[in-house]
Design an enzyme around this catalytic site. Structure first.
Site, PDB file in Angstrom:
ATOM      1  N   LYS A  22       6.080  -0.085   3.391  1.00 49.86           N
ATOM      2  CA  LYS A  22       4.776   0.177   3.758  1.00 49.86           C
ATOM      3  C   LYS A  22       4.813  -0.041   5.523  1.00 49.86           C
ATOM      4  CE  LYS A  22       1.772  -3.470   4.120  1.00 49.86           C
ATOM      5  NZ  LYS A  22       1.176  -3.873   5.400  1.00 49.86           N
ATOM      6  N   ASN A  23       5.497  -1.047   6.182  1.00 49.65           N
ATOM      7  CA  ASN A  23       5.614  -1.550   7.414  1.00 49.65           C
ATOM      8  C   ASN A  23       6.449  -0.484   8.144  1.00 49.65           C
ATOM      9  OD1 ASN A  23       3.555  -3.140   6.826  1.00 49.65           O
ATOM     10  ND2 ASN A  23       4.872  -5.106   7.069  1.00 49.65           N
ATOM     11  N   CYS A 116      -8.422 -10.840  10.195  1.00 55.76           N
ATOM     12  CA  CYS A 116      -8.356 -10.965   8.658  1.00 55.76           C
ATOM     13  C   CYS A 116      -7.858 -12.166   8.483  1.00 55.76           C
ATOM     14  CB  CYS A 116      -7.337  -9.782   8.256  1.00 55.76           C
ATOM     15  SG  CYS A 116      -5.547 -10.407   9.110  1.00 55.76           S
ATOM     16  N   ARG A 121      -5.789 -11.532  15.049  1.00 58.31           N
ATOM     17  CA  ARG A 121      -4.940 -10.466  15.257  1.00 58.31           C
ATOM     18  C   ARG A 121      -5.055  -9.928  16.497  1.00 58.31           C
ATOM     19  NH1 ARG A 121      -3.250  -9.010   9.962  1.00 58.31           N
ATOM     20  NH2 ARG A 121      -1.513  -7.984  10.962  1.00 58.31           N
ATOM     21  N   ASP A 309       5.932 -12.597   5.918  1.00 65.23           N
ATOM     22  CA  ASP A 309       5.447 -11.704   4.914  1.00 65.23           C
ATOM     23  C   ASP A 309       5.953 -12.401   3.475  1.00 65.23           C
ATOM     24  OD1 ASP A 309       5.210  -8.857   6.470  1.00 65.23           O
ATOM     25  OD2 ASP A 309       4.162 -10.481   6.646  1.00 65.23           O
ATOM     26  N   ARG A 401      -2.750  -2.608  -1.530  1.00 61.81           N
ATOM     27  CA  ARG A 401      -2.687  -1.950  -0.119  1.00 61.81           C
ATOM     28  C   ARG A 401      -1.172  -2.061   0.146  1.00 61.81           C
ATOM     29  NH1 ARG A 401      -5.834  -4.950   4.457  1.00 61.81           N
ATOM     30  NH2 ARG A 401      -4.637  -3.404   5.326  1.00 61.81           N
TER      31      ARG A 401
HETATM   32  C1  EPZ Z   1       3.470  -6.695  11.436  1.00 61.59           C
HETATM   33  O1  EPZ Z   1       1.883  -7.112  11.808  1.00 61.59           O
HETATM   34  C2  EPZ Z   1       3.431  -6.278   9.729  1.00 61.59           C
HETATM   35  N1  EPZ Z   1       2.192  -5.301   9.587  1.00 61.59           N
HETATM   36  C3  EPZ Z   1       2.781  -7.663   9.194  1.00 61.59           C
HETATM   37  O2  EPZ Z   1       2.677  -7.304   7.913  1.00 61.59           O
HETATM   38  C4  EPZ Z   1       3.642  -8.738   9.569  1.00 61.59           C
HETATM   39  O3  EPZ Z   1       3.140  -9.881   8.932  1.00 61.59           O
HETATM   40  C5  EPZ Z   1       3.846  -8.923  11.046  1.00 61.59           C
HETATM   41  O4  EPZ Z   1       4.178  -7.680  11.643  1.00 61.59           O
HETATM   42  C6  EPZ Z   1       4.799 -10.125  11.471  1.00 61.59           C
HETATM   43  O5  EPZ Z   1       6.103  -9.711  11.113  1.00 61.59           O
HETATM   44  C7  EPZ Z   1       2.557  -3.945  10.035  1.00 61.59           C
HETATM   45  O6  EPZ Z   1       3.867  -3.773  10.319  1.00 61.59           O
HETATM   46  C8  EPZ Z   1       1.824  -2.721   9.527  1.00 61.59           C
HETATM   47  P1  EPZ Z   1       2.761  -9.044  15.540  1.00 61.59           P
HETATM   48  P2  EPZ Z   1       1.649  -6.906  13.333  1.00 61.59           P
HETATM   49  O7  EPZ Z   1       1.932  -8.258  16.259  1.00 61.59           O
HETATM   50  O8  EPZ Z   1       2.348  -6.039  14.189  1.00 61.59           O
HETATM   51  C9  EPZ Z   1       0.798 -12.411  17.722  1.00 61.59           C
HETATM   52  C10 EPZ Z   1       1.940  -7.492   5.541  1.00 61.59           C
HETATM   53  O9  EPZ Z   1       1.474  -8.598   5.020  1.00 61.59           O
HETATM   54  N2  EPZ Z   1       0.273 -11.259  18.634  1.00 61.59           N
HETATM   55  O10 EPZ Z   1       4.142  -8.716  15.177  1.00 61.59           O
HETATM   56  O11 EPZ Z   1       0.228  -6.758  13.453  1.00 61.59           O
HETATM   57  C11 EPZ Z   1       0.126 -12.251  16.415  1.00 61.59           C
HETATM   58  O12 EPZ Z   1      -1.079 -12.955  16.390  1.00 61.59           O
HETATM   59  C12 EPZ Z   1       1.599  -7.402   7.131  1.00 61.59           C
HETATM   60  O13 EPZ Z   1       2.683  -6.610   5.396  1.00 61.59           O
HETATM   61  C13 EPZ Z   1      -0.127 -11.437  20.038  1.00 61.59           C
HETATM   62  O14 EPZ Z   1      -0.352 -12.791  20.287  1.00 61.59           O
HETATM   63  O15 EPZ Z   1       2.001  -8.547  13.627  1.00 61.59           O
HETATM   64  C14 EPZ Z   1       1.140 -12.874  15.642  1.00 61.59           C
HETATM   65  O16 EPZ Z   1       1.103 -14.359  15.885  1.00 61.59           O
HETATM   66  C15 EPZ Z   1       0.872  -8.672   7.368  1.00 61.59           C
HETATM   67  N3  EPZ Z   1      -0.816 -10.269  20.819  1.00 61.59           N
HETATM   68  C16 EPZ Z   1       2.404 -12.651  16.166  1.00 61.59           C
HETATM   69  O17 EPZ Z   1       2.122 -12.104  17.362  1.00 61.59           O
HETATM   70  C17 EPZ Z   1      -0.526  -9.288  20.270  1.00 61.59           C
HETATM   71  O18 EPZ Z   1      -1.128  -8.209  20.968  1.00 61.59           O
HETATM   72  C18 EPZ Z   1       2.967 -11.293  15.443  1.00 61.59           C
HETATM   73  O19 EPZ Z   1       2.217 -10.432  15.217  1.00 61.59           O
HETATM   74  C19 EPZ Z   1      -0.013  -9.003  19.029  1.00 61.59           C
HETATM   75  C20 EPZ Z   1       0.615  -9.923  18.282  1.00 61.59           C
END
Ligand code: EPZ
Length: 429
Positions: A22-23, A116, A121, A309, A401
């Site tokens: 998915k990701n 969420c 996020r 995850d 999802r």
């Molecule tokens: C991706 O989400 C995945 N989703 C998530 O999978 C996964 O949990 C996450 O990466 C971490 O590995 C997809 O790829 C579609 P991040 P993403 O930006 O990109 C902080 C699932 O269950 N952050 O890497 O949205 C954030 O708060 C889903 O399949 C900032 O501070 O995650 C978090 O603590 C859930 N500022 C950390 O970084 C930003 O601008 C990682 O978030 C962006 C993120």
């Protein structure tokens, strides 16, 4: 509405085939917009999030056709820069439309992703990346509005308070591949899904060096071609089935999986007494029939650290491990919505900040439980597979999802699990 009814305590046996990731698939749908030519994506998982992404891209003006269960053809000859609120608000991952719209059209309007249950996020790092490439980014009435007429290559640092950002890195790469000049992205995420995106972009003609590392160097090009790309297998789905075998003391073979994508997970399983090995190419075997699971410690980190995850699923497994296990979230500190529901099944879990302590060796008892997000749904199902009696998992639209045919694949492994109408939920327990 439907619920999953599970009768537990059946050891799983047999073989399961993992679907596409998915990701990886979601940003790759967005990446097709970088070219005006047709692209074809193969091994796409059959998920509601993928259907949403197809609808969004179609709303943007692309010609989108699902050729079969796992193959999509996208022809983005004429597209708009405004993503539709009604669809985008349903799926956070649609934030990765920003990069390709900015790269291709030099402008974008994408609704802010909602929060969420797994935590805040934020998108400050996405904004930092686009502004670093010369774009003007404003948040206007809940929308991210980007004007990037002066887009140009630059040096961007993407590190945040919780490490790198996966979709933020996708956006930075997809804007940079069409930005005049060279771009260096430091503290880039290097998840397998990012590597797969870069490999797809290279097929389209992008010039990217350092793939798989935290430092990417990109030379912008004038335009990209369409391509045909096969999505990598879903490492999180594969590990979820491994935990299903471990929690039921079964033995299974998991096909269509890259063991190298699961280093930290396989290491943890073997330390805790679950024999996980890659027996054949793209196959891992899980043997836990004879083993007793020992308690373990998990600290989630960006790749190659332990995946956030998989934290919820391991929380369920820890209930069956001997001793006290500790699971700490360094990525999403509040990603513990599964804990109250596991407590309803007799789990003994206490919380301390971003850590949970799980006292194992207990008998889980089946109960009606409520899914709250994608990975929490999987954790509750895993607990139900190990629990005495019946477990009823509600709000399984969360599960649909991100897991392709989850209960069907578990049925094929011998699980007594069935999707039934909500009306079948007993009035009292
Ligand atoms: C991706 O989400 C995945 N989703 C998530 O999978 C996964 O949990 C996450 O990466 C971490 O590995 C997809 O790829 C579609 P991040 P993403 O930006 O990109 C902080 C699932 O269950 N952050 O890497 O949205 C954030 O708060 C889903 O399949 C900032 O501070 O995650 C978090 O603590 C859930 N500022 C950390 O970084 C930003 O601008 C990682 O978030 C962006 C993120």
């Amino acid at each position: 509405m439907e619920v999953l009814r599970i009768c537990g305590e059946i050891p799983l046996h047999g073989e399961v085939y993992v679907s596409g990731s998915k990701n990886a698939a979601l940003p790759q749908f967005a990446a097709t917009l970088l070219s005006h030519e047709k692209s074809i994506l193969k091994n796409v998982p059959d998920l509601s999030d993928v259907q949403f992404m197809g609808e969004i891209i179609s709303e943007l003006g692309a010609d989108v056709n699902q050729l079969d269960k796992t193959t999509w053809e996208i022809n983005p000859a004429n597209i708009s820069h405004c993503a539709p609120y009604e669809l985008v608000r349903k799926m956070r991952a649609s934030i990765c439309l920003l990069g390709p719209l900015v790269g291709r059209l030099r402008k974008a309007e994408v609704p802010m992703p909602g929060g969420c249950v797994i935590g805040q996020r934020p998108i400050d790092l996405h904004v930092r990346a686009l502004e670093g490439l010369g774009a003007n980014v404003e948040l206007d009435k809940g929308k991210v509005v980007v004007d990037a007429m002066n887009l140009r290559g630059s040096h961007i640092f993407l590190g945040g308070r919780n490490g790198s950002t996966v979709t933020g890195t996708s956006n930075a790469i997809m804007a940079a591949v069409l930005a005049p000049g060279s771009t260096k992205i430091e503290s880039a995420a290097c998840e397998p899904e990012i590597i797969d995106l870069c490999n797809m972009l290279k097929k389209m003609g992008a010039k990217i060096k350092g793939i798989g590392s935290h430092i990417l160097e990109i030379d912008g090009v004038n335009q990209l071609q369409g391509c045909t790309h096969e999505v990598i297998p879903d490492r999180i789905e594969a590990a979820t089935y491994a935990i299903a075998a471990a929690i039921t003391k079964g033995n299974i073979l998991i096909n269509n999986v890259y063991a190298e994508h699961l280093g930290s997970f396989i290491n943890l399983m073997n330390i805790s007494g679950v024999a996980v090995s890659n027996s054949e190419i793209n196959q891992i075997s899980v043997k836990s029939e004879q083993q007793s699971i020992q308690s373990f410690e998990v600290i989630t980190l960006p790749y190659p650290g332990f995946p956030t995850d998989l934290q919820a699923q391991c929380c369920a497994l820890a209930c069956k491990a001997k001793g006290i296990s500790i699971l700490t979230e360094r990525v999403y500190p509040s990603r513990f919505m599964h804990v109250p529901e596991l407590l309803r099944m007799g789990a003994d879990i206490s919380m301390e900040g971003a850590s949970c302590m799980v006292k194992g060796g207990i008998n889980l008892i089946g109960a009606p439980v409520m899914a709250s997000d994608l990975r929490a749904s999987a954790a509750l199902i895993l607990a139900g597979l190990a629990a005495k009696g019946k477990t009823w998992v509600q709000r399984i639209y969360h599960l649909d999802r991100g897991y392709d045919s989850f209960e069907k694949k578990l049925q094929a492994l011998g699980a007594n699990i069935e999707r039934v109408p909500q009306s079948k939920l007993p009035k009292s327990f």
